[in-house]
Design a protein around this motif. Structure first.
Motif, PDB file in Angstrom:
ATOM      1  N   LYS A   1       1.007  -1.052   0.209  1.00 26.28           N
ATOM      2  CA  LYS A   1      -0.293   0.062  -0.161  1.00 26.28           C
ATOM      3  C   LYS A   1       0.551   1.439  -0.048  1.00 26.28           C
ATOM      4  O   LYS A   1       0.632   2.145  -0.730  1.00 26.28           O
ATOM      5  N   VAL A   2       2.247   1.177   0.415  1.00 22.17           N
ATOM      6  CA  VAL A   2       3.097   2.753   0.753  1.00 22.17           C
ATOM      7  C   VAL A   2       3.486   3.104  -0.993  1.00 22.17           C
ATOM      8  O   VAL A   2       3.471   3.276  -1.183  1.00 22.17           O
ATOM      9  N   LEU A   3       4.356   1.294  -0.957  1.00 20.93           N
ATOM     10  CA  LEU A   3       4.137   1.642  -3.241  1.00 20.93           C
ATOM     11  C   LEU A   3       2.828   2.243  -4.276  1.00 20.93           C
ATOM     12  O   LEU A   3       3.576   2.784  -3.951  1.00 20.93           O
ATOM     13  N   GLU A   4       2.340   2.020  -3.501  1.00 22.92           N
ATOM     14  CA  GLU A   4       0.613   1.860  -4.236  1.00 22.92           C
ATOM     15  C   GLU A   4       0.563   3.530  -4.220  1.00 22.92           C
ATOM     16  O   GLU A   4       0.159   4.172  -5.005  1.00 22.92           O
ATOM     17  N   TRP A   5       0.434   4.459  -2.641  1.00 20.75           N
ATOM     18  CA  TRP A   5       0.477   5.527  -2.629  1.00 20.75           C
ATOM     19  C   TRP A   5       1.854   5.942  -3.060  1.00 20.75           C
ATOM     20  O   TRP A   5       1.540   7.028  -3.743  1.00 20.75           O
ATOM     21  N   LEU A   6       2.874   5.953  -3.305  1.00 23.27           N
ATOM     22  CA  LEU A   6       3.815   6.714  -3.957  1.00 23.27           C
ATOM     23  C   LEU A   6       4.078   7.488  -5.607  1.00 23.27           C
ATOM     24  O   LEU A   6       4.603   7.289  -5.652  1.00 23.27           O
ATOM     25  N   PHE A   7       3.633   5.513  -5.974  1.00 21.50           N
ATOM     26  CA  PHE A   7       3.590   5.237  -7.470  1.00 21.50           C
ATOM     27  C   PHE A   7       2.356   6.117  -8.051  1.00 21.50           C
ATOM     28  O   PHE A   7       2.472   6.695  -9.317  1.00 21.50           O
ATOM     29  N   ALA A   8       1.759   6.128  -7.031  1.00 20.06           N
ATOM     30  CA  ALA A   8       0.058   7.009  -7.823  1.00 20.06           C
ATOM     31  C   ALA A   8       0.913   8.556  -7.854  1.00 20.06           C
ATOM     32  O   ALA A   8       0.629   9.373  -8.896  1.00 20.06           O
ATOM     33  N   ILE A   9       1.673   8.805  -7.015  1.00 23.63           N
ATOM     34  CA  ILE A   9       2.661  10.247  -7.260  1.00 23.63           C
ATOM     35  C   ILE A   9       3.372  10.344  -7.832  1.00 23.63           C
ATOM     36  O   ILE A   9       2.739  11.672  -9.106  1.00 23.63           O
ATOM     37  N   PHE A  10       4.048  10.029  -8.247  1.00 21.44           N
ATOM     38  CA  PHE A  10       5.123   9.246  -9.373  1.00 21.44           C
ATOM     39  C   PHE A  10       3.950   9.643 -10.528  1.00 21.44           C
ATOM     40  O   PHE A  10       4.096  10.427 -11.320  1.00 21.44           O
ATOM     41  N   ALA A  11       3.129   9.138 -11.178  1.00 17.67           N
ATOM     42  CA  ALA A  11       2.790   8.801 -11.985  1.00 17.67           C
ATOM     43  C   ALA A  11       1.838   9.442 -12.212  1.00 17.67           C
ATOM     44  O   ALA A  11       1.858  10.856 -13.442  1.00 17.67           O
ATOM     45  N   PHE A  12       0.444  10.488 -11.253  1.00 17.25           N
ATOM     46  CA  PHE A  12       0.074  12.295 -12.059  1.00 17.25           C
ATOM     47  C   PHE A  12       0.920  13.265 -11.831  1.00 17.25           C
ATOM     48  O   PHE A  12       0.443  13.961 -12.876  1.00 17.25           O
ATOM     49  N   GLY A  13       1.968  12.843 -11.061  1.00 22.45           N
ATOM     50  CA  GLY A  13       2.895  14.297 -10.995  1.00 22.45           C
ATOM     51  C   GLY A  13       3.978  14.044 -12.369  1.00 22.45           C
ATOM     52  O   GLY A  13       4.256  15.101 -12.853  1.00 22.45           O
ATOM     53  N   ALA A  14       4.586  13.051 -12.628  1.00 22.99           N
ATOM     54  CA  ALA A  14       5.205  13.325 -14.052  1.00 22.99           C
ATOM     55  C   ALA A  14       3.830  13.394 -15.208  1.00 22.99           C
ATOM     56  O   ALA A  14       4.572  14.082 -16.342  1.00 22.99           O
ATOM     57  N   CYS A  15       3.009  13.151 -15.270  1.00 25.78           N
ATOM     58  CA  CYS A  15       1.703  13.618 -16.360  1.00 25.78           C
ATOM     59  C   CYS A  15       1.557  15.031 -15.901  1.00 25.78           C
ATOM     60  O   CYS A  15       1.799  15.496 -17.801  1.00 25.78           O
ATOM     61  N   GLY A  16       0.736  15.562 -15.532  1.00 24.42           N
ATOM     62  CA  GLY A  16       0.344  16.786 -14.867  1.00 24.42           C
ATOM     63  C   GLY A  16       1.655  17.345 -15.586  1.00 24.42           C
ATOM     64  O   GLY A  16       1.019  18.988 -15.356  1.00 24.42           O
ATOM     65  N   SER A  17       2.775  17.303 -14.805  1.00 19.48           N
ATOM     66  CA  SER A  17       3.749  18.425 -14.590  1.00 19.48           C
ATOM     67  C   SER A  17       4.630  18.732 -15.495  1.00 19.48           C
ATOM     68  O   SER A  17       4.857  19.746 -16.755  1.00 19.48           O
ATOM     69  N   PHE A  18       4.202  17.801 -17.197  1.00 19.36           N
ATOM     70  CA  PHE A  18       5.328  17.633 -18.166  1.00 19.36           C
ATOM     71  C   PHE A  18       4.994  19.050 -19.326  1.00 19.36           C
ATOM     72  O   PHE A  18       3.842  19.342 -19.275  1.00 19.36           O
ATOM     73  N   SER A  19       6.057  19.574 -20.043  1.00 22.72           N
ATOM     74  CA  SER A  19       5.214  20.973 -20.432  1.00 22.72           C
ATOM     75  C   SER A  19       6.744  20.852 -21.855  1.00 22.72           C
ATOM     76  O   SER A  19       8.009  19.948 -21.321  1.00 22.72           O
ATOM     77  N   GLY A  20       6.475  20.656 -22.685  1.00 21.70           N
ATOM     78  CA  GLY A  20       7.418  20.998 -24.227  1.00 21.70           C
ATOM     79  C   GLY A  20       7.500  21.562 -24.871  1.00 21.70           C
ATOM     80  O   GLY A  20       6.805  22.900 -24.978  1.00 21.70           O
ATOM     81  N   GLU A  21       8.456  21.450 -25.952  1.00 20.78           N
ATOM     82  CA  GLU A  21       8.698  22.657 -26.305  1.00 20.78           C
ATOM     83  C   GLU A  21       9.066  22.347 -28.450  1.00 20.78           C
ATOM     84  O   GLU A  21      10.040  21.983 -28.175  1.00 20.78           O
ATOM     85  N   THR A  22       8.136  22.813 -29.422  1.00 24.70           N
ATOM     86  CA  THR A  22       8.283  22.102 -30.397  1.00 24.70           C
ATOM     87  C   THR A  22       8.892  23.890 -31.343  1.00 24.70           C
ATOM     88  O   THR A  22       8.950  24.678 -30.919  1.00 24.70           O
ATOM     89  N   GLY A  23       9.715  23.384 -32.669  1.00 25.63           N
ATOM     90  CA  GLY A  23       9.632  24.810 -32.720  1.00 25.63           C
ATOM     91  C   GLY A  23      10.296  24.813 -34.388  1.00 25.63           C
ATOM     92  O   GLY A  23      10.484  23.194 -35.360  1.00 25.63           O
ATOM     93  N   ALA A  24      10.321  25.620 -35.219  1.00 24.04           N
ATOM     94  CA  ALA A  24      10.633  24.999 -36.522  1.00 24.04           C
ATOM     95  C   ALA A  24      11.524  25.917 -37.228  1.00 24.04           C
ATOM     96  O   ALA A  24      11.461  27.277 -36.139  1.00 24.04           O
ATOM     97  N   THR A  25      12.034  26.706 -38.345  1.00 19.55           N
ATOM     98  CA  THR A  25      12.555  28.229 -38.502  1.00 19.55           C
ATOM     99  C   THR A  25      12.450  28.425 -40.233  1.00 19.55           C
ATOM    100  O   THR A  25      12.447  26.810 -40.874  1.00 19.55           O
ATOM    101  N   VAL A  26      12.061  29.597 -40.239  1.00 18.71           N
ATOM    102  CA  VAL A  26      11.726  29.729 -41.931  1.00 18.71           C
ATOM    103  C   VAL A  26      12.596  30.496 -42.676  1.00 18.71           C
ATOM    104  O   VAL A  26      13.371  32.336 -41.814  1.00 18.71           O
ATOM    105  N   LYS A  27      13.099  30.665 -43.832  1.00 17.70           N
ATOM    106  CA  LYS A  27      13.845  32.093 -44.228  1.00 17.70           C
ATOM    107  C   LYS A  27      12.893  31.705 -45.383  1.00 17.70           C
ATOM    108  O   LYS A  27      13.068  30.985 -47.086  1.00 17.70           O
ATOM    109  N   CYS A  28      12.562  33.098 -45.740  1.00 19.57           N
ATOM    110  CA  CYS A  28      11.826  34.052 -47.056  1.00 19.57           C
ATOM    111  C   CYS A  28      13.157  34.343 -47.950  1.00 19.57           C
ATOM    112  O   CYS A  28      14.276  34.139 -47.973  1.00 19.57           O
TER     113      CYS A  28
END
Length: 255
Positions: free
Chosen positions: A37-64
């Motif tokens: 039960k302790v493991l379930e409690w901890l890994f539930a925090i890890f799961a929703f924390g890792a997904c809910g706090s995710f942010s990423g960045e993508t990009g491109a360059t354009v040369k006219c």
């Protein structure tokens, strides 16, 4: 005769705390039912924390085309809950009619992500409540036959939902990666189809934290599925099976 002095206000806190914590059977954490039960409690925090706090960045360059044109760098931030169609970015206009045009990323992957995070939060709350019940009120857990049975049913449901959530979010994350890679960003910009316009990939999203969240999802499934056996042993089903087995063994010995 002088009356006994009243206890100081500051003494009530520690005494109440001792009453509450004194009844906790911390040794039960060493048993499989408490430890998992302790493991379930901890890994539930890890799961929703890792997904809910995710942010990423993508990009491109354009040369006219043209010597006077400068290269434009496009950077797009995205993250949970992955409603990409709501994420805007500015596309340069090489024809000179306007400086930029506002576009949006493509896709909505909020359903599997939100289901995954919601399940993680509920798993965290239930594991914490079950842990308190098991440590502080274990006698009630053993005397009331309905509690172990209810715990078993809920544990089976959580195991099933974690399998569904981890698989759904894994598929959703694959789609998020496809929609946010620089090649997809370039393909969505009409300006890159023009002559003398050079578009190159920019920042590639780092998806490590999101990948880890999927891994935590499957780990949670294994924990809850394995816990089904330990909770089943506390139910009346297992208690009835044990005497029956003993009676059968006794009959064999008499023969």
């Amino acid at each position: 005769m002088s009356e006994p002095a009243a206890p100081a206000a500051g003494d009530k806190g520690p005494r109440l705390q001792d009453r509450v914590l004194g009844g906790m059977r911390w040794g039960r954490l060493q048993e499989p039912l408490g430890f998992i039960k302790v493991l379930e409690w901890l890994f539930a925090i890890f799961a929703f924390g890792a997904c809910g706090s995710f942010s990423g960045e993508t990009g491109a360059t354009v040369k006219c085309g043209g010597e006077t044109k400068e290269m434009s760098a496009i950077s797009v931030q995205f993250g949970y809950p992955f409603r990409l169609y709501q994420v805007p970015f500015e596309m340069p206009d090489c024809e000179g009619e306007s400086e930029t045009r506002t576009l949006h990323l493509i896709g909505d992957f909020s359903a599997p992500a939100e289901f995954f995070v919601t399940l993680g939060v509920f798993s965290f709350l239930y594991a914490m409540a079950a842990l308190v019940l098991y440590l502080r009120f274990h006698s009630l857990y053993g005397e009331n036959k309905k509690l172990p049975f209810a715990d078993f049913c809920v544990t089976v449901c959580f195991a099933f939902f974690w399998l569904v959530a981890a698989a759904a979010w894994g598929k959703g994350l694959t789609d998020v990666k496809a929609a946010t890679r620089p090649a997809s960003l370039i393909a969505a910009m009409a300006v890159c189809q023009g002559q003398d316009v050079v578009c190159n990939a920019g920042t590639t999203p780092a998806m490590g934290l999101a990948n880890i969240s999927v891994l935590f999802g499957f780990i949670n499934f294994l924990l809850w599925a394995g816990n089904c056996w330990f909770v089943l042993k506390e139910t009346s089903w297992q208690a009835q099976a044990a005497p029956d087995s003993a009676a059968e063994q006794g009959a064999i010995d008499k023969q």
